[in-house]
Design an enzyme around this catalytic site. Structure first.
Site, PDB file in Angstrom:
ATOM      1  N   TYR A  69       0.849  -1.208   0.000  1.00  9.13           N
ATOM      2  CA  TYR A  69       0.000   0.000   0.000  1.00  9.13           C
ATOM      3  C   TYR A  69       0.877   1.248   0.000  1.00  9.13           C
ATOM      4  O   TYR A  69       1.753   1.399   0.851  1.00  9.13           O
ATOM      5  CB  TYR A  69      -0.912   0.007   1.235  1.00  9.13           C
ATOM      6  CG  TYR A  69      -1.983   1.084   1.173  1.00  9.13           C
ATOM      7  CD1 TYR A  69      -3.214   0.825   0.587  1.00  9.13           C
ATOM      8  CD2 TYR A  69      -1.743   2.372   1.683  1.00  9.13           C
ATOM      9  CE1 TYR A  69      -4.194   1.814   0.501  1.00  9.13           C
ATOM     10  CE2 TYR A  69      -2.718   3.364   1.603  1.00  9.13           C
ATOM     11  CZ  TYR A  69      -3.944   3.070   1.014  1.00  9.13           C
ATOM     12  OH  TYR A  69      -4.903   4.048   0.920  1.00  9.13           O
ATOM     13  N   PHE A  96      -5.393   9.326  -3.693  1.00  6.54           N
ATOM     14  CA  PHE A  96      -4.162   8.766  -4.251  1.00  6.54           C
ATOM     15  C   PHE A  96      -3.937   7.424  -3.572  1.00  6.54           C
ATOM     16  O   PHE A  96      -3.887   7.376  -2.340  1.00  6.54           O
ATOM     17  CB  PHE A  96      -2.956   9.669  -3.961  1.00  6.54           C
ATOM     18  CG  PHE A  96      -1.635   9.072  -4.384  1.00  6.54           C
ATOM     19  CD1 PHE A  96      -0.995   9.487  -5.544  1.00  6.54           C
ATOM     20  CD2 PHE A  96      -1.021   8.065  -3.622  1.00  6.54           C
ATOM     21  CE1 PHE A  96       0.217   8.927  -5.938  1.00  6.54           C
ATOM     22  CE2 PHE A  96       0.189   7.495  -4.012  1.00  6.54           C
ATOM     23  CZ  PHE A  96       0.810   7.934  -5.165  1.00  6.54           C
ATOM     24  N   GLU A  97      -3.809   6.388  -4.367  1.00  5.23           N
ATOM     25  CA  GLU A  97      -3.431   5.089  -3.807  1.00  5.23           C
ATOM     26  C   GLU A  97      -2.666   4.342  -4.880  1.00  5.23           C
ATOM     27  O   GLU A  97      -3.082   4.366  -6.045  1.00  5.23           O
ATOM     28  CB  GLU A  97      -4.666   4.227  -3.493  1.00  5.23           C
ATOM     29  CG  GLU A  97      -5.394   4.544  -2.222  1.00  5.23           C
ATOM     30  CD  GLU A  97      -6.559   3.584  -1.943  1.00  5.23           C
ATOM     31  OE1 GLU A  97      -6.810   3.326  -0.766  1.00  5.23           O
ATOM     32  OE2 GLU A  97      -7.203   3.111  -2.892  1.00  5.23           O
ATOM     33  N   ILE A  98      -1.578   3.718  -4.497  1.00  9.79           N
ATOM     34  CA  ILE A  98      -0.967   2.710  -5.349  1.00  9.79           C
ATOM     35  C   ILE A  98      -0.909   1.476  -4.476  1.00  9.79           C
ATOM     36  O   ILE A  98      -0.326   1.513  -3.387  1.00  9.79           O
ATOM     37  CB  ILE A  98       0.452   3.109  -5.820  1.00  9.79           C
ATOM     38  CG1 ILE A  98       0.412   4.445  -6.572  1.00  9.79           C
ATOM     39  CG2 ILE A  98       1.039   2.010  -6.712  1.00  9.79           C
ATOM     40  CD1 ILE A  98       1.776   4.948  -7.031  1.00  9.79           C
TER      41      ILE A  98
END
Ligand code: GDP
Ligand code: MN
Length: 338
Positions: free
Chosen positions: A178, A235-237
């Site tokens: 995450y 925002f997430e990767i």
């Protein structure tokens, strides 16, 4: 260097360039954008910025999702700016709408209460649908299922620095699951009963809790109360195996059964964050200092001068949200021993 292809080969034939590109290592990854047709201009702006700072060198694909069919105009405009394949999908009704078993009187009461308390989106059902969809369903959409990694993009976000590395591969190679750029406090009024349910879940499913978890980031008293720190999920990767695995599946189903997405206004940000904090080891959570990112009204700007310079950042590090009073970066740094 011995690995460098002689310049003349590169310039003389396009074939060489193409084969070099094909040889580039890539992750099984996609951008995911949830948007309405009315978000067209802002969606195009976001993609243009992602391309300029990163994807023009990688050509990762995009999946765009909507609870309604995208218009031809929307598809034309988005496909024109993306350098990777773009697919457009509609969210199935049962992944979006308020479920039948929700007590509508209680849901109405919950919305009225938040409206009276001036909580943002307090009276919105569609916002609640969106939060529940982002919490428990986007990673099961048929267009998203083939991918393991995703990078969430929203309409009208900014990328302020060149991203001179591949965040997907960076995470994959290090076992991260995450990634975030901004962390802050959640409004207590939107999640009054959430932490109580989290504690019950932990008691019910101790087998799901990671040994070296990030509870110490989320709670200042060993888990008794939630300090409301969470990662800002616009925002997430992340690795979708985190959401698709048994721990999160049980967690989402448990929370969903409590109805708090509708009776209160649980966001996907605290739900994802608490899950990452419990089901991953803390070293599997990545703060991307080098990714300059803005979603109104907050900006993360790299504070390390070399990083800022290397990224040709257009943001002002002095005005980075990280050390704002409302940011949870201090808690993160303390917790991680930075
Ligand atoms: P905020 O960032 O919390 O202020 O919420 P946004 O309005 O930005 O919504 C979050 C994300 O969900 C964005 O990507 C929106 O485009 C998307 N979104 C929000 N509501 C809806 C909706 O009703 N339908 C669709 N298709 N997308 C939505
Ligand atoms: Mn937004």
């Amino acid at each position: 260097s011995p690995n460098q292809v002689p310049e003349e080969y590169n310039t003389r034939t396009g074939v060489h360039n193409a084969s070099l590109e094909l040889a580039q290592r890539r992750a099984n990854a996609t951008f995911v954008i949830l948007a309405r047709n009315s978000d067209l201009e802002n969606t195009v702006r976001s993609i243009r910025r992602v391309e300029d700072r990163f994807n023009t060198r990688h050509h990762y694909p995009y999946v765009l999702l909507n609870d309604e069919p995208f218009t031809d105009e929307f598809k034309k405009r988005v496909s024109a700016v993306a350098s990777g394949q773009v697919e457009y999908g509609q969210v199935p009704k049962d992944h979006w709408n308020q479920p039948d078993w929700i007590d509508e009187d209680r849901a109405t009461e919950g919305r009225d209460k938040l409206v009276a308390e001036n909580v943002i989106y307090g009276g919105s059902v569609s916002y609640r649908n969106m939060c529940r969809f982002n919490s428990g369903f986007f990673y099961r959409h048929p267009l998203v299922l083939p991918y393991r990694w995703y990078w969430r993009i929203e309409p009208d976000v900014h990328f302020h620095c060149d991203i001179n590395f591949d965040p997907f591969l960076y995470m994959q190679d290090r076992g991260k699951v995450y990634g975030f750029t901004i962390t802050m406090y959640e409004f207590d009024k939107t999640i009054p009963t959430l932490w109580g349910h989290v504690k019950d879940f932990i008691k019910l499913h101790p087998e799901h809790i990671a040994p070296d978890n990030a509870m110490g980031f989320m709670s200042d008293d060993g888990g008794e109360t939630y300090n409301r720190c969470h990662f800002w999920s616009n925002f997430e990767i992340a690795d979708m195996n985190l959401w698709r695995g048994p721990a999160y599946t049980d967690f989402f189903d448990y929370l969903d059964s409590k109805g708090g997405f509708y009776y209160e206004r649980w966001g996907d940000a605290p739900v994802h964050s608490i899950a990452a904090g419990l089901f991953a080891n803390k070293d599997q959570i990545q703060f991307f200092q080098e990714i300059g990112y803005e979603h109104n009204p907050y900006t993360h700007c790299p504070k390390d001068p070399q990083m800022w310079e290397r990224g040709k950042c257009g943001c002002d590090p002095e005005r980075s949200f990280d050390y704002d009073g409302y940011s949870c970066m201090r808690q993160w740094d303390r917790f991680m021993g930075n």
